[in-house]
Design an enzyme around this catalytic site. Structure first.
Site, PDB file in Angstrom:
ATOM      1  N   ASP A 144       0.854  -1.197   0.000  1.00  0.00           N
ATOM      2  CA  ASP A 144       0.000   0.000   0.000  1.00  0.00           C
ATOM      3  C   ASP A 144       0.879   1.232   0.000  1.00  0.00           C
ATOM      4  OD1 ASP A 144      -2.389  -1.426   0.080  1.00  0.00           O
ATOM      5  OD2 ASP A 144      -2.361  -1.551   2.256  1.00  0.00           O
ATOM      6  N   ASP A 178      -7.129  -1.117  -4.542  1.00  0.00           N
ATOM      7  CA  ASP A 178      -8.183  -0.728  -3.604  1.00  0.00           C
ATOM      8  C   ASP A 178      -9.032   0.401  -4.180  1.00  0.00           C
ATOM      9  OD1 ASP A 178      -7.114  -2.536  -1.792  1.00  0.00           O
ATOM     10  OD2 ASP A 178      -5.874  -1.022  -0.802  1.00  0.00           O
TER      11      ASP A 178
END
Length: 229
Positions: A144, A178
């Site tokens: 991430d 995401d």
């Protein structure tokens, strides 16, 4: 139908490539927890997680990865059926985004542990031969990097439990996959409510022309046999 199918395939491939290029660049060029400030409200902040989107983690790693694979397979079959049934382009595009986003993090889980060394605040990860990485198949960590601390302030002292503590509006760190999932889900609810209603409520499809003619003939027969008052 072929054009729509090719559109879906190209979109899925393009989104997966973008997602992986970003992740691989971050993993092989940044220390773990390192930040690159783009603006006061936007950072490239490198973290890794074992769990779900936005850093959540409450499910066994193997179970989560297998669940993702099954979910991608189900979405893929449904997308194929929608293409065959001539669904609207916007619905196909959003389903393709959802599929690509769901598949993006599976790649990390399946392969990153096999081909990368572990990331650390002390050194930068690098490629290794297959099987010499930091983890095994299906247990790699998800990369991430997008962090948007839009508002950074402090709770008022009079607030119970949190008074005086720091408050950050939108603190989750997420990745491109995401974002694809989140954007596609929101857009589906905004622009494809008819298709979602058909999916979730099991509404019947509109009658075909032959069915409409049969219904009209039946209604006419009923009227002709009804006695006059």
């Amino acid at each position: 139908m072929k054009k729509t199918a090719w559109l879906a395939v190209m979109l899925i491939v393009a989104l997966l490539v973008i997602d992986q290029v970003i992740k691989i660049w971050v993993k092989t060029n940044m220390h773990l927890y390192e930040s690159i400030w783009i603006a006061d409200w936007f950072q490239i902040h490198f973290i890794e997680n074992n769990g779900m989107a936005f850093g959540l983690s409450f499910i066994n790693k193997y179970v989560l990865t297998l669940f993702r694979i099954v979910a991608v397979a189900v979405i893929g079959v449904y997308l194929r059926n929608q293409i065959r049934n001539g669904a609207r382009i916007i619905y196909i595009v959003l389903l393709s985004m959802l599929l690509a986003g769901a598949a993006g993090n599976i790649v990390d889980c399946m392969f990153y542990g096999e081909v990368f060394t572990a990331s650390s605040p002390s050194y930068i990860s690098y490629w290794v031969p297959w099987g010499h990485g930091y983890s095994g198949f299906l247990t790699g960590k998800v990369v991430d990097m997008f962090y948007f601390p839009l508002i950074v302030t402090t709770w008022p002292e009079w607030m119970p439990f949190v008074g005086g503590e720091e408050f950050i509006f939108f603190s989750p760190v997420f990745n491109f996959a995401d974002a694809c999932v989140s954007v596609s889900v929101v857009a589906l609810f905004l622009f494809c409510r008819k298709e979602l209603a058909t999916l979730t409520l099991g509404k019947q499809k509109p009658a075909s022309n032959e069915e409409e003619h049969e219904m009209a003939d039946t209604s006419a027969d009923d009227l002709s046999t009804t006695p006059n008052p």
